[in-house]
Scaffold this active site. Structure first.
Site, PDB file in Angstrom:
ATOM      1  N   PRO A 129       0.832  -1.215   0.000  1.00 39.80           N
ATOM      2  CA  PRO A 129       0.000   0.000   0.000  1.00 39.80           C
ATOM      3  C   PRO A 129       0.861   1.257   0.000  1.00 39.80           C
ATOM      4  O   PRO A 129       1.845   1.336   0.731  1.00 39.80           O
ATOM      5  CB  PRO A 129      -0.787  -0.108   1.306  1.00 39.80           C
ATOM      6  CG  PRO A 129      -0.572  -1.475   1.831  1.00 39.80           C
ATOM      7  CD  PRO A 129       0.638  -2.036   1.185  1.00 39.80           C
ATOM      8  N   GLU A 130       0.498   2.217  -0.835  1.00 36.31           N
ATOM      9  CA  GLU A 130       1.165   3.512  -0.861  1.00 36.31           C
ATOM     10  C   GLU A 130       0.166   4.543  -0.312  1.00 36.31           C
ATOM     11  O   GLU A 130      -0.872   4.165   0.226  1.00 36.31           O
ATOM     12  CB  GLU A 130       1.630   3.832  -2.298  1.00 36.31           C
ATOM     13  CG  GLU A 130       2.606   2.769  -2.826  1.00 36.31           C
ATOM     14  CD  GLU A 130       3.144   3.034  -4.234  1.00 36.31           C
ATOM     15  OE1 GLU A 130       3.189   4.202  -4.653  1.00 36.31           O
ATOM     16  OE2 GLU A 130       3.505   2.060  -4.910  1.00 36.31           O
TER      17      GLU A 130
END
Ligand SMILES: [Zn+2]
Length: 271
Positions: free
Chosen positions: A2-3
């Protein structure tokens, strides 16, 4: 992994899912550690208090309480979900808390790179002292950031992913931002012009906001707190498109491993 957009989506959903006037009634821990040891006692001490807000800093989820934050990091595969009747623990569920209304919030993480901490409010600045600027905050000084980048010897893509300079941009969004800005990921950060930096920062904001609005990107197994996959992966111009044709010039997209990460770009559109 996840960013920024994926973590932002999780925070917004948790904020909607957690009733603000119901205290934490109990914690359950199903193993002693995730990436790090779970601070069981510190978490138990927060029982009796409601979670008043859920916010994001970089790729961290901050559950706000009276005098503390519960800091949660999703690592590679972490996720939170809500269950109204939580009786059967799922595979890779590592901990959960129950609110006074009986709802449960469960942290699941197959690869266990995620972690959880308790930080006193007054200590938060110190805890996050090493983090760079937030790309979506209006007060971020991009002129100053440009000057810092102009002094770097590393390739622009590596610099964009450096969390000590600017937070939340990982491999996917760095590739997409540089494509939109027509700048080669291999170009040295010092050789990128100020005009190009103007474009890079603008595209950073546009792309991250758009990805948030699409619920983030799901490459392998990212799911939001509502159990939804993201939709932004369908809009990628370069990431994961090696040998496929550039949507603008129709040359094949190139791939090269840089600093251990796959980098995708169009050699004719990006200079
Ligand atoms: Zn192209």
């Amino acid at each position: 992994m996840p960013e920024l957009p994926e973590v932002e989506v999780v925070c917004r959903e948790l904020s909607d899912l957690i009733p603000k006037n119901k205290s934490i009634a109990n914690w359950d821990f199903y193993r002693p550690d995730i990436r790090f040891k779970i601070p069981k006692k510190k978490l138990q001490n927060l029982c009796g208090q409601p979670i008043t807000a859920v916010r994001r800093r970089a790729k961290y989820i901050l559950f706000e309480l009276r005098e503390h934050f519960i800091v949660s990091h999703l690592g590679m595969t972490g996720s939170w979900r809500k269950e109204l009747n939580f009786s059967v623990r799922g595979k890779h569920d590592h901990l959960s808390f129950e609110l006074a209304d009986g709802s449960h919030f469960i942290f699941n993480d197959p690869r266990r790179f995620g972690f959880i901490e308790v930080v006193e409010k007054g200590e938060l600045g110190k805890r996050f002292a090493g983090l760079g600027v937030e790309p979506l905050q209006p007060e971020t000084d991009f002129e100053k950031l440009t000057s810092i980048f102009k002094a770097l010897k590393s390739p622009i893509k590596t610099a964009l992913m450096n969390q000590k300079l600017i937070v939340g941009i990982g491999n996917i969004y760095a590739s997409e931002i540089l494509y939109a800005s027509r700048v080669s990921p291999l170009k040295k950060a010092s050789k990128v012009t100020r005009e190009q930096y103007g474009l890079i920062w603008k595209n950073t904001r546009v792309i991250l906001e758009k990805a948030i609005s699409k619920g983030g990107s799901t490459i392998e197994n990212y799911k939001s707190a509502m159990g939804e996959s993201g939709g932004y992966q369908d809009e990628f111009f370069v990431y994961g498109r090696e040998q496929e044709l550039c949507r603008i010039c129709h040359n094949p997209i190139k791939m090269k491993v840089m600093a251990g990460r796959s980098t995708f770009w169009c050699a004719s559109c990006q200079k």
